[in-house]
Design an enzyme around this catalytic site. Structure first.
Site, short mmCIF file in Angstrom:
data_model
loop_
_atom_site.label_atom_id
_atom_site.label_comp_id
_atom_site.label_asym_id
_atom_site.label_seq_id
_atom_site.Cartn_x
_atom_site.Cartn_y
_atom_site.Cartn_z
CB CYS A 128 63.19 34.29 -11.64
SG CYS A 128 62.91 33.15 -12.83
CG HIS A 267 61.70 37.75 -13.03
ND1 HIS A 267 62.98 37.74 -13.64
CD2 HIS A 267 60.90 36.68 -13.09
CE1 HIS A 267 62.73 36.62 -14.52
NE2 HIS A 267 61.55 35.99 -14.07
CG ASN A 298 62.13 34.92 -17.67
OD1 ASN A 298 63.28 34.95 -16.91
ND2 ASN A 298 60.96 34.45 -17.03
#
Length: 348
Positions: A128, A267, A298
């Site tokens: 990520c 993020h 996500n």
């Protein structure tokens, strides 16, 4: 505040030439999957999912929306947004953990698809935080004289590696691609990166089996594919401590203070975590906080450029705003930068 921040200089490092984000592009898959649809396969409710994660919908790629396709679309849009001659792009970085092959890697195909076959093109895998790693590499490639303009793509097809019956992960992830063009600038608009990792806790986000284990199993009989699994509590505890510290160090490295930040683009892992981080950092109430997770989920390495594109397109932030970006996740790794935002992307 806006007039004051126009005079703020982002530190580039002693003797370093400036770099900037010149354009941005995004691709979101056509299919939108709601919480209600997710709950058809897991024992949960839309309200529980939203309260826990901040997610209402996510985009899931169809068969024709491959990592290569989504990357190429986002990259082409970023180059068009930058308004530069495409021939000046001489490097392309694809940040992903979900490309379907190790060989060949994705970036050369993406470069060819945007008309730049032959340039330097490579993939990086940093979970990520991948986009932050790619942005740091691109900026340093330009500062070091190795490139003129670099396209950085964050892209994931997380849906292919998810067990849709796993109540811990099925509702979290989505697919998509975001891209930026990094180029030279008379005034520096991308700070030096603050990054790191914690290999001692790397098993907090992993797969149910390795590729070798999967190959060995399938020699005996058909076997389930590897799926992503996550110890959410461990990741949350790590992020709550380490990412707040990393964000503060990012501001310090950039030579700016919390009250000078105008947009916060973390993020998109969890909406509540992001709000808590902004408060912990002492960001002003006037700061726009990215909330792309609500409609996109996500998307791992794609989440920061997708969130940035949404904020610019929807008017939550504007060209020239100072933005704090921080990516974190698998590895466990992180990467933070302060940037000035590029122009609003053109409407397709």
């Amino acid at each position: 505040m806006a007039d004051f921040n126009d005079t703020v200089t982002i530190a580039a490092g002693e003797g370093s030439p400036g770099t900037a984000l010149l354009g941005i592009g995004a691709y979101r898959p056509r299919r939108v999957v709601s919480n209600e649809e997710i709950c058809e396969k897991i024992d949960s409710t839309s309200e529980w999912i939203y309260e826990r994660s901040g997610i209402l919908n996510r985009h899931v790629a169809e068969k024709d929306e491959s990592v290569i396709f989504m990357s190429s679309e986002a990259a082409a849009r970023a180059v068009a947004s930058a308004g530069i001659d495409p021939e000046l792009v001489d490097a392309l970085i694809v940040c992903t953990s979900t490309y379907e092959t190790y060989v060949p890697h994705a970036a050369p195909k993406v470069a060819d698809n945007i008309g730049r076959n032959g340039i330097a093109a490579f993939d990086i895998t940093a979970g990520c935080s991948g986009f932050g790693y790619g942005l740091a590499l691109a900026s340093n490639m330009i500062r070091g004289g190795g490139s003129r303009y670099v396209v950085v793509v964050g892209v994931e097809r997380m849906s292919e590696g998810i067990d849709w019956t796993d109540r811990n992960t099925a509702f979290i992830f989505g697919d998509g691609a975001g891209a930026v063009v990094v180029g030279p600038s008379e005034t520096n608009e991308i700070s030096q990166v603050v990054w790191g990792s914690d290999g001692q806790q790397s098993e907090a986000i992993t797969l149910t089996k390795t590729l070798r284990e999967y190959i060995d199993e399938t020699q005996e009989a058909p076997a389930p594919a590897p799926f992503l699994v996550m110890d959410g509590s461990k990741v949350f505890r790590w992020a709550a401590v380490q990412i707040a510290k990393a964000s503060a160090r990012t501001l310090e490295a950039a030579g700016v203070t919390a009250d000078q930040i105008q947009a916060f683009i973390p993020h998109q892992a969890n909406g509540r975590i992001n709000s808590a981080m902004a408060k912990h950092l002492g960001l002003p109430d006037t700061v726009s906080i990215a909330n792309d997770i609500e409609q996109t989920g996500n998307t791992s390495a794609a989440s920061i450029p997708l969130a940035m594109e949404t904020m610019l397109r929807e008017g939550q932030a504007k060209q020239g705003d100072l933005a704090l970006c921080i990516g974190f996740g698998a590895g466990l790794s992180y990467a933070g930068q302060v940037v000035r935002l590029p122009a609003k992307p053109p409407v397709d």
